[in-house]
Design an enzyme around this catalytic site. Sequence first.
Site, PDB file in Angstrom:
ATOM      1  N   ASP A  17     -24.250  50.708  22.302  1.00  0.00           N
ATOM      2  CA  ASP A  17     -25.577  50.840  21.730  1.00  0.00           C
ATOM      3  C   ASP A  17     -25.798  52.308  21.367  1.00  0.00           C
ATOM      4  O   ASP A  17     -25.181  53.197  21.959  1.00  0.00           O
ATOM      5  CB  ASP A  17     -26.596  50.371  22.767  1.00  0.00           C
ATOM      6  CG  ASP A  17     -28.003  50.648  22.334  1.00  0.00           C
ATOM      7  OD1 ASP A  17     -28.374  50.226  21.225  1.00  0.00           O
ATOM      8  OD2 ASP A  17     -28.737  51.308  23.105  1.00  0.00           O
ATOM      9  N   ASP A  19     -29.254  54.121  20.348  1.00  0.00           N
ATOM     10  CA  ASP A  19     -30.477  54.775  20.825  1.00  0.00           C
ATOM     11  C   ASP A  19     -30.743  54.418  22.291  1.00  0.00           C
ATOM     12  O   ASP A  19     -30.847  53.250  22.649  1.00  0.00           O
ATOM     13  CB  ASP A  19     -31.666  54.352  19.954  1.00  0.00           C
ATOM     14  CG  ASP A  19     -31.429  54.670  18.478  1.00  0.00           C
ATOM     15  OD1 ASP A  19     -30.568  55.520  18.174  1.00  0.00           O
ATOM     16  OD2 ASP A  19     -32.096  54.050  17.630  1.00  0.00           O
TER      17      ASP A  19
HETATM   18 MG   LIG Z   1     -30.869  51.081  22.952  1.00  0.00          MG
END
Ligand SMILES: [Mg+2]
Length: 200
Positions: A17, A19
């Site tokens: 992932d 962010d």
């Molecule tokens: Mg995230």
Amino acid sequence: MTPRPGSGQGRPAVFLDRDGTMIEDVGYLDALDRVAYYPWTVDAIRLLNRAGFAVVVVTNQAGIARGFFSEAFVQETHRLIDARLAAGGARVDAYYYCPHHPRGKVSEFARACDCRKPGPGMIDRAVRDHDLDPARSFVVGDTWLDVGLARAVGARGILVRTGAGAAWEARTPPDLAADAVVDNLAAATSWILESLKDEV
Ligand SMILES: [Mg+2]
Ligand SMILES: [Zn+2]
């Protein structure tokens, strides 16, 4: 488990992932000067590179569907991240982003899709594009969307406490237990490398 494309062959990957996992979660990231790296990100990715994993970013970017920023901006952000990683001898092999959202404003992207996490679409594409083996792969992220994605593709899921992770940890859906919950991407990398020692 339903066999996924490429399962049983191909290279193992770590699906990251973006962010809240690689860089700080600042809400909808809409300016390059808001990219803030965690201090361990470059080192962690370099270790995964050296261990032979494909490192693939999978990120929901509903801000595109909502009209907050463009696809070009997301791609520019990824070039900026690449330059920072390269300066530290680390590399992301591929980036996939979902530009969609069912309630988006930009008609081209305002729809349900199979690539918005926890849907498997981004990983399915990565598996085909790069000959990866999801069964020997890991998903690392800061929300249960990431753990759900791991479940959907038959990979192991690791929740990090950075970003939204600590809050998510406190309200784990009972059917979505992560394989590990750790402080950050550095700890997730250690967990992944340690788990390889258990494999014959
Ligand atoms: Mg995230
Ligand atoms: Zn999508």
